[in-house]
Design a protein around this motif. Sequence first.
Motif, PDB file in Angstrom:
ATOM      1  N   PHE A 385      52.486  41.664  28.723  1.00 50.41           N
ATOM      2  CA  PHE A 385      52.052  41.639  30.117  1.00 50.41           C
ATOM      3  C   PHE A 385      50.529  41.729  30.213  1.00 50.41           C
ATOM      4  CE2 PHE A 385      51.022  43.897  34.075  1.00 50.41           C
ATOM      5  CZ  PHE A 385      51.555  43.007  34.986  1.00 50.41           C
ATOM      6  N   MET A 386      49.929  42.610  29.409  1.00 50.49           N
ATOM      7  CA  MET A 386      48.474  42.736  29.413  1.00 50.49           C
ATOM      8  C   MET A 386      47.803  41.442  28.941  1.00 50.49           C
ATOM      9  SD  MET A 386      47.906  46.566  27.937  1.00 50.49           S
ATOM     10  CE  MET A 386      48.871  47.932  28.566  1.00 50.49           C
ATOM     11  N   LEU A 387      48.364  40.849  27.875  1.00 49.68           N
ATOM     12  CA  LEU A 387      47.816  39.577  27.386  1.00 49.68           C
ATOM     13  C   LEU A 387      47.995  38.467  28.420  1.00 49.68           C
ATOM     14  CD1 LEU A 387      49.026  39.629  23.655  1.00 49.68           C
ATOM     15  CD2 LEU A 387      46.691  39.967  24.505  1.00 49.68           C
ATOM     16  N   GLY A 388      49.042  38.590  29.221  1.00 45.68           N
ATOM     17  CA  GLY A 388      49.275  37.599  30.273  1.00 45.68           C
ATOM     18  C   GLY A 388      48.158  37.561  31.293  1.00 45.68           C
ATOM     19  N   SER A 389      47.374  38.638  31.360  1.00 50.91           N
ATOM     20  CA  SER A 389      46.258  38.653  32.300  1.00 50.91           C
ATOM     21  C   SER A 389      45.243  37.559  31.971  1.00 50.91           C
ATOM     22  CB  SER A 389      45.573  40.024  32.289  1.00 50.91           C
ATOM     23  OG  SER A 389      45.012  40.294  31.011  1.00 50.91           O
ATOM     24  N   LEU A 390      45.153  37.179  30.685  1.00 52.04           N
ATOM     25  CA  LEU A 390      44.216  36.121  30.285  1.00 52.04           C
ATOM     26  C   LEU A 390      44.586  34.781  30.917  1.00 52.04           C
ATOM     27  CD1 LEU A 390      43.842  36.939  26.476  1.00 52.04           C
ATOM     28  CD2 LEU A 390      42.224  37.463  28.305  1.00 52.04           C
ATOM     29  N   ILE A 391      45.892  34.552  31.098  1.00 49.85           N
ATOM     30  CA  ILE A 391      46.354  33.296  31.696  1.00 49.85           C
ATOM     31  C   ILE A 391      45.855  33.174  33.127  1.00 49.85           C
ATOM     32  CG2 ILE A 391      48.418  31.970  32.349  1.00 49.85           C
ATOM     33  CD1 ILE A 391      49.887  33.395  30.050  1.00 49.85           C
ATOM     34  N   VAL A 392      45.709  34.313  33.793  1.00 52.72           N
ATOM     35  CA  VAL A 392      45.222  34.315  35.173  1.00 52.72           C
ATOM     36  C   VAL A 392      43.692  34.353  35.195  1.00 52.72           C
ATOM     37  CG1 VAL A 392      45.266  35.553  37.370  1.00 52.72           C
ATOM     38  CG2 VAL A 392      47.319  35.471  35.945  1.00 52.72           C
TER      39      VAL A 392
END
Length: 431
Positions: A385-392
Amino acid sequence: NVGVALTIWTASGLVSLMGSLCYAELGTALPFSGGEYSHIKRGLGSLPAFVFVWTSTFTKPASNAARALLFAEYATQPFYGICPAPEVLKKCLALAVLWSLGILNGRSVKVAAWVQMVFTLLKMMALSVIAVGGIVLLVGGRKENLARFEDMFGSEMPNASQIAEAFFQGLYAYGGWWSLNYMAEEMKNPSRNIPLTVMTAVPAVIVFYLLVNISYLTVLTPKEIVSSVAVAVTWADRVIPSVAWIIPLSVAVSIFGALNSSMFTLGRLSYAGSQSGHLPVLISMLNVHTCTPAPAMIFSTTIASIFIIPSDLIMLTNYFGFSAWLMIGLTCASLIVLRYREPNLHRPYKVFLPVPFVMVAMSFFLVLAPIVWSPNTQYFYAFLFMLGSLIVYLPFVHFKLHFAFFDKITCYLQLLLEVSPADGSDESKCE
């Protein structure tokens, strides 16, 4: 293990005190709305700050959901005696409390602050009753009351993973010491009041929590404490059975006050993140009638409502603790970076420099120990979930990708909610 349990309660309090001293330096040197978010952005840059606000947007509402469920547990238990209250009832009550406080904080800052003061006083009264009751029983010196303390470390010792998870829950109980920094911008004389509050309030909480736990252990066996759905209710049934309902009511009141405080600060985090362009612009807008961050409150309360569905308190506190302590480690790391990068920054209060190093090490222990010794899918999902922040972050923040239909949606919601941009005026000025 009674000895280990009391040691962890004490250690959790000392870690919270060290963390609050680190935050006191940051809050007095950088008294900006947004708390940790503003400090991480200044010390470590835009990307770590975005990861923080992205993660906190979900973990802090998860914490609020856990508090709301705990409130429902204590508020309903007196009506069901030794039987567990229905899950549906507890979830409905938790949702009602969440939205009541969300509406309150979205309508008036002054009323929310007044509610916080009243419920803090009631909380201290409840803790005092339990603490004094335990002292009286200990002084009485009955053999069964002292039995639990004769061989405190005799039971099986926990492993490192269990200690880390116990710290998550102990530190969760001490949670709130970071809240001051969210209100530093609105506080009168933060350079004096933040350190003074930290140095008096946190030690007082440590003493109260230890006395309350000793009181529980004086009356109940460790097995009874573990098996009890609401420990304070079981304690009251043994010690003051004629007015036992007072204790669960008081504990529910205490949790209600903690939940109100958490929702109060969460609105300011979302508000600060939106003003920096890390969240949708609508969230930084204020209600035209009350000058409160109503969209931010609606946003965070909706997410917290979703977390009510699983209703697993231990899962929620562990997930919250895992993510929150990673963010606390980053905040303390930003303090260290600022000490060396901006040595001339005006600091009305300076913490002893080894303390933030200890906090960074402690934070990463709390994050890594459960993963290494007891791998769990919830931690893996949290990292994803934290790494998913990069996608945004990359398209919408770094490259400033923008879609025209977002403006239409924002305009519609702005009219519906009757909100407008803050224009540099904060809530305290509006009030």
